[in-house]
Design a protein around this motif. Structure first.
Motif, PDB file in Angstrom:
ATOM      1  N   PRO A 157       0.819  -1.217   0.000  1.00 38.81           N
ATOM      2  CA  PRO A 157       0.000   0.000   0.000  1.00 38.81           C
ATOM      3  C   PRO A 157       0.853   1.267   0.000  1.00 38.81           C
ATOM      4  CG  PRO A 157      -0.996  -1.615   1.445  1.00 38.81           C
ATOM      5  CD  PRO A 157       0.351  -2.175   1.021  1.00 38.81           C
ATOM      6  N   LEU A 199      -4.335  -3.257 -10.637  1.00 39.62           N
ATOM      7  CA  LEU A 199      -3.440  -2.178 -11.054  1.00 39.62           C
ATOM      8  C   LEU A 199      -3.409  -2.090 -12.572  1.00 39.62           C
ATOM      9  CD1 LEU A 199      -1.442  -0.028 -10.061  1.00 39.62           C
ATOM     10  CD2 LEU A 199       0.361  -1.742 -10.292  1.00 39.62           C
ATOM     11  N   HIS A 224      -5.702   1.522  -1.959  1.00 39.85           N
ATOM     12  CA  HIS A 224      -4.325   1.020  -2.055  1.00 39.85           C
ATOM     13  C   HIS A 224      -4.237  -0.396  -1.492  1.00 39.85           C
ATOM     14  CE1 HIS A 224      -2.868   5.451  -2.005  1.00 39.85           C
ATOM     15  NE2 HIS A 224      -2.969   5.029  -3.245  1.00 39.85           N
ATOM     16  N   LEU A 227       2.195   1.824  -3.444  1.00 39.24           N
ATOM     17  CA  LEU A 227       1.112   2.268  -4.329  1.00 39.24           C
ATOM     18  C   LEU A 227       0.786   3.741  -4.104  1.00 39.24           C
ATOM     19  CD1 LEU A 227      -0.984  -0.961  -4.055  1.00 39.24           C
ATOM     20  CD2 LEU A 227      -0.001  -0.062  -6.174  1.00 39.24           C
ATOM     21  N   ALA A 228       0.835   4.191  -2.863  1.00 41.62           N
ATOM     22  CA  ALA A 228       0.611   5.610  -2.565  1.00 41.62           C
ATOM     23  C   ALA A 228       1.703   6.455  -3.219  1.00 41.62           C
ATOM     24  CB  ALA A 228       0.567   5.838  -1.059  1.00 41.62           C
ATOM     25  N   VAL A 284      -7.184   7.513  -6.923  1.00 40.34           N
ATOM     26  CA  VAL A 284      -6.528   6.209  -7.047  1.00 40.34           C
ATOM     27  C   VAL A 284      -7.172   5.396  -8.163  1.00 40.34           C
ATOM     28  CG1 VAL A 284      -5.955   4.062  -5.844  1.00 40.34           C
ATOM     29  CG2 VAL A 284      -6.019   6.204  -4.583  1.00 40.34           C
ATOM     30  N   ASN A 333      -8.420   6.519  -0.009  1.00 39.02           N
ATOM     31  CA  ASN A 333      -7.246   6.126  -0.795  1.00 39.02           C
ATOM     32  C   ASN A 333      -6.555   4.944  -0.140  1.00 39.02           C
ATOM     33  OD1 ASN A 333      -7.654   8.102  -2.691  1.00 39.02           O
ATOM     34  ND2 ASN A 333      -6.023   9.430  -1.976  1.00 39.02           N
ATOM     35  N   GLU A 334      -6.466   4.962   1.169  1.00 35.41           N
ATOM     36  CA  GLU A 334      -5.799   3.877   1.886  1.00 35.41           C
ATOM     37  C   GLU A 334      -6.507   2.545   1.651  1.00 35.41           C
ATOM     38  OE1 GLU A 334      -6.630   6.874   3.274  1.00 35.41           O
ATOM     39  OE2 GLU A 334      -4.598   7.687   3.388  1.00 35.41           O
ATOM     40  N   GLN A 379       1.107   6.549  -6.955  1.00 33.65           N
ATOM     41  CA  GLN A 379       0.024   7.488  -7.268  1.00 33.65           C
ATOM     42  C   GLN A 379       0.576   8.913  -7.358  1.00 33.65           C
ATOM     43  OE1 GLN A 379      -3.214   7.534  -4.445  1.00 33.65           O
ATOM     44  NE2 GLN A 379      -4.256   9.199  -5.506  1.00 33.65           N
TER      45      GLN A 379
END
Length: 117
Positions: A41, A93, A83, A44-45, A56, A79-80, A48
């Motif tokens: 995660p 993805l 992710h 991924l953040a 996201v 968002n969390e 982004q």
């Protein structure tokens, strides 16, 4: 020039085309098969941010069955949470994604990966 990291799915024609474009331009590439080695995660953040995306979902494959099954189109999801869903189900993805330094591009169409050079 630094090495481009390509988040790659060898079964995807767009991903294969992006890899070929990078190789044809004699660029060094580090291929990451993200389905075998999913991003965390936190990664991924960071991705982004490098993509410059506010939402996201713009880096997600919304047509995947798991997207609908998990109700990821719910605007209340953070968002969390999104992710975490991608980390658990990396098929979500979008692909391919090329990363160079602090920038990244989704290769749809594949030629967009060349914007990094």
């Amino acid at each position: 020039m630094s090495k481009i990291t390509l988040l790659h799915n060898p079964r995807c024609s767009k991903s294969r085309q992006a890899l070929q474009l990078i190789q044809e331009n004699n660029l060094q590439v580090d291929v990451v098969e993200y389905l075998k080695a999913p991003l965390s995660p936190a990664q991924l953040a960071e991705l982004q941010k490098k993509l410059g995306l506010q939402d996201v979902r713009d880096m997600m494959r919304s047509k995947e069955d798991i997207y609908k099954e998990l109700g990821l189109n719910d605007s209340a999801m953070t968002n969390e949470q999104l992710h975490a869903a991608i980390a658990e189900h990396p098929i979500l993805l979008e692909r391919p994604i090329a990363i160079l330094g602090n920038q990244a591009r989704i290769g749809r169409p594949p030629e967009l990966v060349l914007e990094l050079i």
